[in-house]
Design an enzyme around this catalytic site. Sequence first.
Site, PDB file in Angstrom:
ATOM      1  N   ASN B  87       0.840  -1.203   0.000  1.00  0.00           N
ATOM      2  CA  ASN B  87       0.000   0.000   0.000  1.00  0.00           C
ATOM      3  C   ASN B  87       0.873   1.251   0.000  1.00  0.00           C
ATOM      4  O   ASN B  87       2.098   1.171   0.126  1.00  0.00           O
ATOM      5  CB  ASN B  87      -1.037  -0.032   1.134  1.00  0.00           C
ATOM      6  CG  ASN B  87      -0.429   0.126   2.512  1.00  0.00           C
ATOM      7  OD1 ASN B  87       0.589   0.798   2.680  1.00  0.00           O
ATOM      8  ND2 ASN B  87      -1.038  -0.494   3.502  1.00  0.00           N
ATOM      9  N   GLY B 120      -6.265   1.811  -1.399  1.00  0.00           N
ATOM     10  CA  GLY B 120      -7.586   1.709  -0.771  1.00  0.00           C
ATOM     11  C   GLY B 120      -8.677   2.306  -1.630  1.00  0.00           C
ATOM     12  O   GLY B 120      -8.778   1.979  -2.815  1.00  0.00           O
ATOM     13  N   GLY B 123      -7.972   3.441  -5.247  1.00  0.00           N
ATOM     14  CA  GLY B 123      -7.569   2.545  -6.322  1.00  0.00           C
ATOM     15  C   GLY B 123      -6.128   2.091  -6.216  1.00  0.00           C
ATOM     16  O   GLY B 123      -5.545   2.083  -5.125  1.00  0.00           O
ATOM     17  N   ASP B 151      -6.021  -8.189  -0.048  1.00  0.00           N
ATOM     18  CA  ASP B 151      -5.785  -9.598  -0.391  1.00  0.00           C
ATOM     19  C   ASP B 151      -6.691 -10.031  -1.543  1.00  0.00           C
ATOM     20  O   ASP B 151      -6.274 -10.801  -2.409  1.00  0.00           O
ATOM     21  CB  ASP B 151      -6.018 -10.483   0.837  1.00  0.00           C
ATOM     22  CG  ASP B 151      -4.909 -10.300   1.872  1.00  0.00           C
ATOM     23  OD1 ASP B 151      -3.743 -10.129   1.468  1.00  0.00           O
ATOM     24  OD2 ASP B 151      -5.204 -10.317   3.075  1.00  0.00           O
TER      25      ASP B 151
END
Lengths: 216, 216
Positions: B87, B120, B123, B151
């Site tokens: 992320n 998140g 995108g 995941d």
Amino acid sequence: YEDDPNKRTTIATEVNVLKNFRPQLPDHYRDADILFLANIDPELQEDILAQMSNPRLVAMDTMNYWIQTRAASLLNVLNKVDVFFANDEEVRMLTDELNLITAGKRLLEKGPSLVVIKKGEHGALLLSKDFVFVAPAYPSEAVLDPTGAGDSFGGGFLGYLDNVESYAEGDIRKAAVYGSVLASFTIEKFGIDRLESLSSEEIENRFAEFQKLVSF
Amino acid sequence: YEDDPNKRTTIATEVNVLKNFRPQLPDHYRDADILFLANIDPELQEDILAQMSNPRLVAMDTMNYWIQTRAASLLNVLNKVDVFFANDEEVRMLTDELNLITAGKRLLEKGPSLVVIKKGEHGALLLSKDFVFVAPAYPSEAVLDPTGAGDSFGGGFLGYLDNVESYAEGDIRKAAVYGSVLASFTIEKFGIDRLESLSSEEIENRFAEFQKLVSF
């Protein structure tokens, strides 16, 4: 400034000037097709709107300060505009909704036919009753100063619509990409330095890059 | 648990089990085409990779904890994989770069041929030496619990590639959209509840919605 009565007078005068700030549009501005009510006191935005003869498209922007201090006036103007530009934080503050889609729908109920949620480096989200469109921000390493990105977005967006003289869905989508294109150049330098040296060819090339950026 | 010696023993046993956790792949797993090293201790990720015969594509995920405590081991695995999922926060932490494009390029220098930065609700951003791709997140009001979105993205991404047996740029782009599609369903309910009732038709319909979402 407590020790300097001259400076105190100057500041008092400036506050007074701001209080009496009632912009009068020159006559030849009043029949413009597109009006962009950029971020000022919503009561002044309404004043200006009342001076226009018959604009085909009215857009407005705002900021957290007016949401906190002039909510009623702001909603009053919002009810009279076609396009509402706001960033994600402002949209959440104004609607008290965390989910941006829910917040955007609430705002569509307040008058505008299009809500444009600006998310900085994450691009923009457009909502109307008929469609949702995601415009990415340009993934750039050359970011010097993000100041003015939102205003450049608004200018690029409305400038494109003014140019094509169409408010069809396809043009609204393209307008948002041109907004992102202009914003991506603005932040490469301070102030309007980058825009001053910008060519149409550079704009079209970056527009084409956006096309590749999202195509799958 | 200070007052309960039984519970203390139980916890001590569990820690011991975790310390001795050395997953052994069943023989029929070892010749898989695609290996997804999901988020565990990078030393275990390397152990598992060493058990594979000759995977065509290796992907890995990680988390802030391993970046802080096992940076050297993590970089060691990173050098051996093709796709790195992380992320935005993890990418910045690992590279000490604020700009995501700069950070992504740094990571490409560490071994993987593709870096997938998950953002998140904003995108995902894909970077390779040849292209940049922005995959939007699905703008949904039906978000119940974002747990598992990352995941699901990884699973959808690699599942699509496994299905088409191609790692061409066009398929990588589509894979990212299928990842976003799967993530968008996962967060509509708790756990895997939504995935259990999910049909291929629903997946394809949402994929088509993504197409409309970004087209201009």
